[in-house]
Every structure is written in structure tokens, then in C-alpha cells.
Scaffold this active site. Structure first.
Site, short mmCIF file in Angstrom:
data_model
loop_
_atom_site.label_atom_id
_atom_site.label_comp_id
_atom_site.label_asym_id
_atom_site.label_seq_id
_atom_site.Cartn_x
_atom_site.Cartn_y
_atom_site.Cartn_z
N ASP A 261 0.86 -1.12 0.07
CA ASP A 261 0.04 0.03 -0.13
C ASP A 261 0.94 1.32 0.07
O ASP A 261 1.60 1.29 0.83
CB ASP A 261 -0.77 0.19 1.23
CG ASP A 261 -1.91 1.12 1.20
OD1 ASP A 261 -3.01 0.98 0.56
OD2 ASP A 261 -1.31 2.09 1.84
N VAL A 262 0.69 2.17 -0.92
CA VAL A 262 1.38 3.33 -1.11
C VAL A 262 1.21 4.17 0.17
O VAL A 262 2.02 5.13 0.77
CB VAL A 262 1.03 4.08 -2.47
CG1 VAL A 262 1.57 3.49 -3.51
CG2 VAL A 262 -0.42 4.82 -2.47
#
Length: 306
Positions: A261-262
Site C-alpha cells: 500500500d502506497v
DNA sequence: GGCCAGGTGGCCA
DNA sequence: TGGCCACATGGC
């Protein structure tokens, strides 16, 4: 164990654990002005909750200490006891009231990443998405686009293919069912300005649910998070990120961890004042201390950003 | 105008 | 298994 009690005809009370803050959860729920599945007015949540074929409109508020008051605004006849208990169960799942957060808070005390968000957002729960289709669809919608646009796409999808009940002149929407989406063509969804791939993924997932190839019950019956992840990742459009997102927000595996997940990467970058985002290897190293609480660690780290 | 988004599938070694 | 690349468009 008695978790809820009826006080007046149309009100039920839910006891909340000590490590729970209605205000913190409200803050989280208000992160997008574009949310279409509930409304918050004067620190009260209004939401249509569907169980089976029944849709119940509730008002959720915290008027007393350690208590949530659930006002039933429709479905008020006494013979709806069964529906009501399911609605209460939905709300318990939504707020994740059955998780004891003490061990997580204990480990956060000495954790360089979690110390700050836990003190800042004490009582925040991993707000869930109890419906499997909604969770999968929200994951797919959010892939590789900014969160604001994901909310816009969700609103378009809900307002075109979902259902609503009206109360006091306002509409309260429910997410479309898998049945609503399974019968669509790619062109139908493409009108909502999502990519062809998202259209295909959404319709495909809806069809798997309609045909009972996957279900929340079946995934939960696997018990083992690795088995559940394997099952989800086999589905076209569901990669490791979406699988873990759903394991975390819907199926409540506390060890679920969307490591790709960024947002998570950016939170860590922020906390460490790094020039560059951390590598996966570095994240694995940091996350070793969060064992079996990876989902809560992720949720609290996200909260630093939104 | 350019970079970044709460990634995934497909192809290649 | 792990590394690239196309996809594809809004938000800032």
C-alpha cells in the site's frame, strides 16, 4: 454474554469497550465529504443497513459513557426482533467492537511507528466493511487511483445501481448487491468513467458471489489467513493488496497486511522523515514487531495521512 | 504540465 | 520468484 439492551421501543444500547472513542471513529468516518453510504449530522451517524431483504435506517450516537445508542428510524414493529439483532451485529462488526485492543496498545507503547498514532487516535477502531461484495468492490475501485476519485466512482456506482430508502426527505443509500452488478456489461460500468479493467473485475467478482463460488462464510471457514488469501488472489482483479485489504476490513484477520500500500509507505516515510519511500524489505523488518496486529498497525498509520 | 494515486495481470528470464 | 511494463485518468 449480554451485549445490548432495549431501553425504549425503538432504541437499543450497545456497550462499548474501554478502548473505544466514538469521536475518533467519527473523525475517521468524516475523512471524505464524498461518502455516500452514511451521513453524519451533529455527531450522529445515519445509515441504511441491509440484512437479507430488509433495509433498516438507524441513527447511531454516543449519549452516555461506554454506550452507543442505536435508534431504529424505520422497521419499528416489535416483530422485527430478528432483523434488529442482525443490525446490531452489523454495527458491532462495523466498529470492530469485539476486538480487545489492549495487547495492540501495549505493543505500541514502545514501537517507534505506532507510539504516535496510538496516542493521537486512542480509541480508534479499524472501521470495517462487513459486506464482502462491498469490501471487494471498494478495494477494486481504489486500485491505483487517488482516494478522492475512488469515492467519486463509488458514489456513481451506488447512485446508479444501488438502492435507497427515503426518510424525512433525504435518501439513504445501500451499496449494490452482487446480483445488481453481475448482470451488467462492461459498457454499463464504463459509463461511470472507470477503466475497462475495473469494470471487468467488478462484474467478475459479482458473478463469483452470485454463483456462490466465494462467500464470506466460506472464506471465514478457512480459519487460516494464508488459505483465505490464496483463495482471494486466484480471483481476477484481486492481487495481494486487495486480498489483504479485504482480509483486514471485512474478514477481520488481524494479521492481514497490505504491504504494497502506497499510503502505508508514505506514513512510514513521514514518520522516519525519509527522502524516499521505504523498500518492501525495510517494511518487513519494521513490521516484525507488529506480529498478528499488522491490520491495526496499518490502519493507525494510514490515519496519519487522512 | 508533470507526477502521483489505498495495484494488477501478463510477459519474460 | 522477481523485475518490468501497459493500463488510464483525476487531483493537485
Amino acid at each position: 454474554m449480554e451485549h445490548s439492551r432495549e431501553v425504549f421501543k425503538n432504541v437499543m444500547m450497545i456497550h462499548t469497550p474501554k478502548e473505544f472513542s466514538f469521536a475518533e471513529n467519527l473523525n475517521y468516518l468524516q475523512r471524505s465529504p464524498n461518502e455516500c453510504l452514511f451521513t453524519i449530522v451533529d455527531e450522529k451517524i445515519y445509515r441504511a443497513i441491509r440484512v437479507g431483504s430488509e433495509t433498516t435506517l438507524v441513527k447511531i450516537s454516543a449519549e452516555e459513557e461506554s454506550t452507543l445508542a442505536i435508534h431504529f428510524l424505520n422497521n419499528t414493529s416489535p416483530e422485527n426482533k430478528d432483523v434488529r439483532s442482525k443490525v446490531i451485529q452489523y454495527i458491532r462488526e462495523w466498529f470492530d467492537l469485539d476486538t480487545d485492543l489492549l495487547p495492540f496498545y501495549k505493543l505500541a507503547e514502545t514501537d517507534p511507528f505506532l507510539k504516535r498514532p496510538v496516542s493521537q487516535f486512542y480509541g480508534l477502531r479499524n472501521m470495517g466493511i462487513p459486506e464482502l461484495f462491498e469490501a471487494l468492490a471498494w478495494g477494486i475501485l481504489g486500485q491505483q487511483i487517488n482516494l478522492g476519485y475512488a469515492y467519486t466512482l463509488k458514489r456513481r456506482l451506488v447512485e446508479k445501481y444501488g438502492t435507497y430508502i427515503e426518510w424525512n426527505g433525504s435518501k439513504y443509500w445501500n451499496f449494490p448487491t452482487p446480483e445488481d452488478i453481475a448482470i451488467l456489461n462492461v459498457e454499463d460500468l464504463f459509463e461511470l468513467k472507470m477503466t475497462v479493467k475495473k469494470c471487468e473485475y467488478l462484474i467478475g467478482v459479482a458473478q463469483l458471489l452470485v454463483n456462490d463460488v466465494i462467500s464470506k462464510e466460506k472464506l471465514l471457514a478457512l480459519k487460516n489467513i494464508n488459505e483465505a488469501e490464496k483463495t482471494l488472489v486466484k480471483i481476477r482483479g484481486i492481487g495481494p493488496w486487495t486480498a489483504n485489504y479485504v482480509l483486514m476490513r471485512c474478514l477481520r484477520f488481524q494479521a492481514a497486511f497490505p504491504i504494497d500500500d502506497v499510503g502505508l509507505h508514505n506514513s512510514i516515510k513521514l514518520l522516519l522523515e525519509m527522502e524516499q519511500k521505504p523498500t518492501k524489505e525495510e517494511i518487513r523488518k519494521y513490521a516484525a514487531a507488529w506480529k498478528n496486529w499488522e491490520s491495526y498497525a496499518t490502519f493507525y498509520l494510514w490515519r496519519l495521512l487522512y
